[in-house]
Structure formats: C-alpha cells, structure tokens
Write an enzyme that holds these catalytic residues in place. Structure first.
Site, PDB file in Angstrom:
ATOM      1  N   SER A 285      34.233  26.034  34.804  1.00 15.79           N
ATOM      2  CA  SER A 285      33.873  26.766  33.587  1.00 15.79           C
ATOM      3  C   SER A 285      34.410  28.190  33.677  1.00 15.79           C
ATOM      4  O   SER A 285      34.225  28.876  34.671  1.00 15.79           O
ATOM      5  CB  SER A 285      32.353  26.805  33.428  1.00 15.79           C
ATOM      6  OG  SER A 285      31.841  25.538  33.125  1.00 15.79           O
TER       7      SER A 285
ATOM      8  N   HIS B 194      28.634  30.695  28.461  1.00 13.58           N
ATOM      9  CA  HIS B 194      27.554  30.145  29.281  1.00 13.58           C
ATOM     10  C   HIS B 194      27.611  30.648  30.717  1.00 13.58           C
ATOM     11  O   HIS B 194      26.599  30.624  31.427  1.00 13.58           O
ATOM     12  CB  HIS B 194      27.534  28.604  29.218  1.00 13.58           C
ATOM     13  CG  HIS B 194      28.576  27.898  30.007  1.00 13.58           C
ATOM     14  ND1 HIS B 194      29.760  27.441  29.456  1.00 13.58           N
ATOM     15  CD2 HIS B 194      28.616  27.523  31.312  1.00 13.58           C
ATOM     16  CE1 HIS B 194      30.462  26.820  30.380  1.00 13.58           C
ATOM     17  NE2 HIS B 194      29.790  26.867  31.523  1.00 13.58           N
TER      18      HIS B 194
ATOM     19  N   ASP C  47      33.013  29.326  23.271  1.00 10.48           N
ATOM     20  CA  ASP C  47      32.389  29.585  24.572  1.00 10.48           C
ATOM     21  C   ASP C  47      33.191  30.620  25.364  1.00 10.48           C
ATOM     22  O   ASP C  47      33.901  30.297  26.311  1.00 10.48           O
ATOM     23  CB  ASP C  47      32.284  28.265  25.346  1.00 10.48           C
ATOM     24  CG  ASP C  47      31.262  28.330  26.467  1.00 10.48           C
ATOM     25  OD1 ASP C  47      30.819  29.439  26.815  1.00 10.48           O
ATOM     26  OD2 ASP C  47      30.902  27.269  27.001  1.00 10.48           O
TER      27      ASP C  47
END
Length: 728
Positions: free
Chosen positions: A662, A81, A218
């Site tokens: 992230s 992402h 991810d």
C-alpha cells in the site's frame, strides 16, 4: 548500495520468468533485463539495482506501508489509509479531519503525524549469511540454533547502528537460507501535509474494499523533517524539511491500457513456498478463527461509536485495520474455494519428490520435506494451544503492563544480551507507542473488548487455559462477558496506566518495583510473566527447528524451479522489492470482463446521499463545470468500442503485490510516478499463496486524479508548485 554474493546461483532467476510474477530484490533486476525491456521499461535494470540512484533512492517505508519522495523538500506521497493514523491522531469530534480532510497551505501549518511515525530510506542491503548462520553446526539443539542466530543478528545490528541516525535489521530470506543486513536512514519527524476527505480517500468504505470496479481516491501527503544540521531529529518546531538525494518525477500524462509499469515498495508477507499442509491449516482453522475474532471486535467498537462520535474518531484507525484484515482473510477463504490452491501445492510437492527421486545426486534433498512437515505440525499445535490465551490478553492496558514489565526484566541484562525490541535502540519507539495510546484508547471500549474475548477463552477446554491468568483476573469457568466486565471494571479506576504520563512513568522501574505494585494491571502482568516466558521458549525452539528444516527444503525447491526455468524470488518479508507488469483488465467471471480504468464519471454515478458513497459537493461541482483541463481523456485504449470520456481515477495492473505494498510508487517505463498501489481485486487475494496470472490484478489510484483533485478541487497549488511534473 547492494552487497551480495552469488549464493546459491539459483537464487537469481531464470530469464524465462512466468508472466509478471515475482517480488524481486533490487539486485536481481539485471537478470530480468529481457523481461523489463519486453514490457517497455527503459530504466536500465542496473539503475534499479542501485539504491543510491533514481528512482530507487526515492522509495521509502513507513514501517507498515510504502511511500515515495515527490519533491526536493521531503514531501512524501502515500495512501490515505496509510496516513489514516496521522489523520486520526489530529482529529477530534469537533475538528474531524478524517471526515473533512486537511490541507496545510504553508509548512508552518503542517501537523505532527504522531510520536511513532517514521520514514525509512533503505541505503544498504548486504548479504551476511556467512556471519549469521554459516558457522552453525548440526549438533545444536533447536533452541540453541535460534539463540545463536539471534545473537549473531544482534551483533551485526549493533555494529551497523554505530550512527544513531540509522535503523538496521538482519532479515531472513528464503526462510533462513539467506540473511541480509538492511540499513535505513530513519527520519523521526514526520508531519501530515494533505489528505482528502474520507468521502474521497475511502470512497465506498469497507463495502468496496478489495472490490472492482473501484472509485477510491486513496492518497495523502506527508513530509519528513530533520534538524538544522540536516540529520534526523525528534519533532521540533524549528526542524527543516529533509532534502532527499532524489525525488520522483510525476508524469501527468499517465498510462494507457497495455503500458508497462514498475512498482516499488515494501510488501509485507507472502507464503508462496509454504507446504500444502500449511494451506490446509490456514483454510480450515487459522483464517476462520481470525475472521470470527475480528468480526466480534468490530461489532463491539461499532456499537460504541454509534452512540458516541468521540469514540468513533478515537477507534477509527483501529476499526479500519480490523476490517481490512478480516475482509482479506475472508477473501482468502473464498479464493481457496474458487482455486484449489491446496491441490495445486500438493501436486507441486509430488512433482518435487519425483524430481528428487529421478537423480541419485539429489538424495541430499530427500529428507528435507519430511523433516519440515514434522516441525510444521508442531508449530500448528503451538498456534492452536496459545490462540485463546493470546486473545484473553486483548486489553491495551494489560498489554502495556506486560510490555513494560518485560522491559524492566530485560533492562537487568547488558544491552547486547536483551531480546530484540527491548534494547536501548528501541526506547524512543516505546515512548511513542505509549504516548500514541492516548488518542486510540478508551476504558469503556477496552473493557468491553477484553471481556468479550475472555468469555470466549473461558469456554475452551482446561488444557487451553492458563491458571496464572485465571487466578490473576479472578476468572471462573462459565462467567459471562457481563460478569467478567463487572469484575474487571474497578481495575480501570485503580490503574495509573490510563494516561500517557502514567505509562511513561513505568519505563525506568525495576522488576522489584513492579512486583510491589498494587496496580491491578501491573499485578496481572507480573503473575503471568513466567508462563509467558515458558511459552516463548517453546516458540523459540520451534523457530530454531524451522531455521534448520526450511532452508534445506528451500534449497530443493529452488533447484527444482530453476531446472524448470521458473522464477526464483524470496517470499515477501517487508523489505524493498520491485515488481513489473502492464496495465490490463481481467476476466472476473463467466461472461464478465473488468476493464483496466475507472473514472470520476463512474464515481459520481455511484454516489449516494448518505453512507460510504457520499461525495464532497466541491468535487461534483468541479467535474460538472468541466474544470478538468489537462486531465480529461476520450480514450485510454482500454475499450475501443466504448470511448473513456472522463478523468481517470483507478486502474489495474498485473504487478505482483501484497499487504505492505500500500502506497507503493507505480511508475512508467521511465521511472516516473503515474499512480499509487492501494489494493488488490477480490479474486486475487489468494495470490499471497499462489500467483494466477490470468486474474491477479493490483488496483492503483491514477496520479492524474490526484493532480486533478489538487488543482481543481482542493486548491493544493502550493504542493503542485514544489513537485516536478512532466508530460509526454
């Protein structure tokens, strides 16, 4: 390199840190050696404090996410992402890399990640508090204080950026109590190397976002390039891979339940030291208003995407960002219901007041809380005053016009006197943003989003509307979104801002040329400029007041916490931090315990023939054919009564994280990469305000799943060959 002074001593933590709470500045790590050792961390804390050594020199920022070097050829691993913008940048309806994934078998096949993409390597962090705020007097007005601090920041940044290869910033810590100069090497040529299909990288979509058990792969890979002289340079075909001083070793043996871990990255923002009044404002007004706005915009974009696959691709990254923010805010609202953080904060403030009153030597702190409460109230009034006006300008083209006109105004000043963000140092990023809009903008969608928010704006009381905007756009109270759309649609036919070339053409224009333009978006930007500046001055005065009151309050909070043996770390502010913890599950609800690992077996059991739980056939086939030698485990120590029996996919840890983390490297006790942080559990979203060690867990993709995908599913052997992979 870290340069700092021990000011004040309380900024360093007590050795009696609670649980695994804390987003620590690297220089604080030596004071945490006892806790690190207790978690089985063998990397010397002194090495973690040294940004020129392994592993910290391998940790990088994308500006909005975290990442790390994993090869001597500038290969970078981050979340799927986080690379989504680069994937979307290179996708079309006919060649949809979002859906299909991408793998460059050679460096020549790697794709430009986008004109705005950068890799930032932090090389220097220096305490410059004395130079920024040390000479300020109490006699300064709030606006003068803000401007003095900004001028001091700009001078330090300018001196730091004498080498154009570096990006510098002066960042506030402890809400203005300290300021640090951050110097980062800026790599300008970033390329997309490898991304799994969305059915892996975003398995479960927004349904599973913040949920656990989680089964999301991810991860993605980028690469940094530089000129042949080894120095950062804009994209050019003959650039060569950047060679970092260090890259992370990858441990293919991974971790098991109970193992200690380190996590390094760039957490965005937390509010651990905010007032109870600020929690109430977020709970009762700010977050509900944001959820409503994001929900409206998502529904509008989804409706266009359902009819036109090209628009779905074009706005994929935008929608993903909106969905993530909306669900996080909704999770915060739900978290406030489960845990009464407002009451906890009120109790903390009462305890602070009692501690101050107990000793006459602490009288210096007595006025801090009351003064801060007064300024916070003014700030909240300002936010409510400007919320609908800001939303009424939610057109990409109007924003571009406003930004360009402001740049033209700022260019009339000497560079050192311009506002930060509008200086010569910022022009390349300006160009990148203006070009990037070509792949994430469509007139029909922009008009629909804008008209929708303008209709909401017109429903507000007159005091919340701005006459200059109403007049410029021809707005009349009571107009519907359809009527507004009909009024503004001709603007898109008359403007030159609809293309990258058209926008770039305005970069060198003068304010007089803007004022003479017949472009409707430019005219609107000129019309609202003075009102915008007036509001900005009001905001600066509030910020100046906060820069006077929050540091005084923080001095009291830090002294109080130190007296109780509690950890004292700054709120997150997008600078490099280290957290530590251990692999562990958590009690999610009465009678429900969530185990620390999920698996490919569970992923396949979760698949559906359509929707966000589809899986690539090649992944299922590889697993069912038992092509997982080296990555299949019978027991990870998580559930002794129930053997694991699969390839590990995601795992939980108690590390203290937030947005911006992230892509952060999750490392074992030796500093070897064993996973990537990508999310938090829904129950722990409220950790931005309050860290609850019993339920706060971060979700990571297990590096063993990444390696398995690369070796057995996607055939990325060329990348495996350039990484340093070890086993215990």
């Amino acid at each position: 390199m870290y340069k700092y002074t021990l000011f004040p001593a309380a900024l360093l933590c007590s050795v009696a840190a609670i649980a695994d709470e804390g987003q620590w500045q690297p220089y604080q790590l030596p004071q945490l050696q006892q806790q690190l050792s207790a978690r089985g961390i063998s990397v010397p804390a002194a090495d973690l404090a040294d940004l020129s050594k392994y592993p910290m020199n391998a940790i990088v920022s994308l500006g909005y996410c975290s990442a790390s070097f994993v090869s001597p050829q500038g290969l970078v691993v981050t979340n799927h992402h986080c690379a989504y913008g680069a994937i979307q940048q290179n996708s079309t309806a006919e060649n949809n890399l979002i859906a299909n994934g991408f793998l460059a078998k050679t460096q020549a096949e790697e794709l430009p990640a986008g004109p705005s993409e950068r890799l930032y390597v932090t090389e220097l962090v220096e305490d410059v508090t004395a130079k920024v705020s040390g000479a300020l007097t109490a006699k300064l007005t709030d606006l003068a204080r803000f401007e003095a601090i900004e001028n001091n920041r700009k001078q330090l940044i300018q001196a730091c950026e004498s080498d154009a290869n570096y990006r510098c910033n002066v960042v506030s810590f402890h809400h203005g109590l300290q300021f640090f100069l951050i110097k980062q090497l800026m790599i300008q040529d970033v390329r997309l190397v490898y991304a799994p299909s969305e059915s892996v990288g975003n398995f479960g979509g927004d349904i599973d976002n913040y949920e656990y058990p989680r089964h999301t792969g991810d991860y993605s890979f980028l690469r940094g390039y530089v000129g042949k002289d080894g120095k950062p340079a804009p994209f050019a075909k003959d650039n060569v891979p950047y060679q970092p001083k260090f890259h992370l070793k990858i441990n293919a043996s991974g971790v098991k339940a109970g193992d200690g871990i380190l996590l390094a990255g760039y957490p965005g923002q937390t509010s651990r030291y905010r007032l109870a009044e600020e929690i109430a404002f977020a709970r009762d007004w700010q977050y509900p208003a944001s959820v409503t706005t994001f929900s409206q915009m998502i529904q509008t974009i989804d409706a266009f995407g359902a009819k036109d696959p090209a628009l779905q691709v074009r706005y994929a990254s935008v929608v993903k960002g909106y969905n993530n923010r909306m669900k996080k805010m909704q999770g915060l609202l739900d978290g406030f219901k489960v845990t009464d953080i407002h009451a906890i904060k009120q109790q903390q403030q009462q305890e602070l007041a009692a501690w101050i009153a107990a000793d006459s030597s602490r009288k210096v702190h007595q006025k801090a809380l009351a003064a801060l409460q007064e300024v916070v109230s003014a700030e909240q009034q300002y936010q409510q005053q400007t919320w609908y006006f800001d939303n009424a300008k939610r057109s990409d083209l109007l924003k571009a016009a406003q930004d360009l006109y402001r740049l033209a105004q700022e260019r009339q000043k000497p560079d050192a006197e311009r506002e930060l963000g509008y200086q010569q140092r910022d022009l390349k990023m300006w160009q990148g943003r203006l070009k990037r809009l070509d792949t994430s903008f469509a007139p029909s969608v922009d008009l629909a989003l804008w008209s929708q928010q303008l209709a909401v704006y017109l429903q507000q009381k007159p005091v919340l509307r701005i006459k200059a905007l109403d007049d410029a756009l021809g707005l009349v109270p009571g107009m519907t979104a359809a009527q507004i759309s009909a009024t503004l649609q001709p603007w898109y036919d008359k403007t030159t801002l609809g293309t990258g070339a058209g926008r770039l053409a305005w970069l060198d224009k003068t304010p007089a040329e803007f004022a003479a333009s017949n472009d409707p978006f430019i005219k609107a930007a000129v019309a609202v400029y003075q009102q915008q500046i007036a509001l900005e001055q009001q905001q600066k005065a509030i910020q100046g007041a906060l820069l006077n009151t929050r540091p005084a309050y923080m001095q009291a909070v830090i002294a109080f916490n130190q007296s109780k043996g509690k950890p004292v770390y700054p709120d997150a502010n997008s600078t490099l931090r280290i957290t530590y913890g251990h692999v562990d599950g958590y009690p999610a609800a009465d009678g429900v315990y969530k185990t620390p690992f999920t698996s490919v077996r569970g992923m396949i059991a979760k698949q559906q023939p359509t929707g966000v739980f589809q899986l690539p056939a090649k992944l299922v086939q590889a697993y069912q054919a038992k092509q997982y030698d080296g990555y299949y485990y019978a027991d990870l120590g998580a559930t002794p009564a129930l053997p694991f029996n699969s390839v590990p996919l995601n795992f939980l840890s108690s590390a203290d994280t937030t947005g911006g983390n992230s892509g952060s490297a999750v490392m074992n006790g030796k500093g070897e990469l064993i996973g990537l942080n990508f999310d938090s559990t829904y129950e722990s979203i409220s950790k931005d305000w309050y860290f609850n060690p019993a339920i706060t867990r971060a979700i990571h993709v297990d590096i063993r799943f990444v390696l398995w995908m690369m070796q057995y599913v996607d055939g990325a052997q060329n990348l495996l060959d350039e990484m340093t992979i070890v086993r215990d």
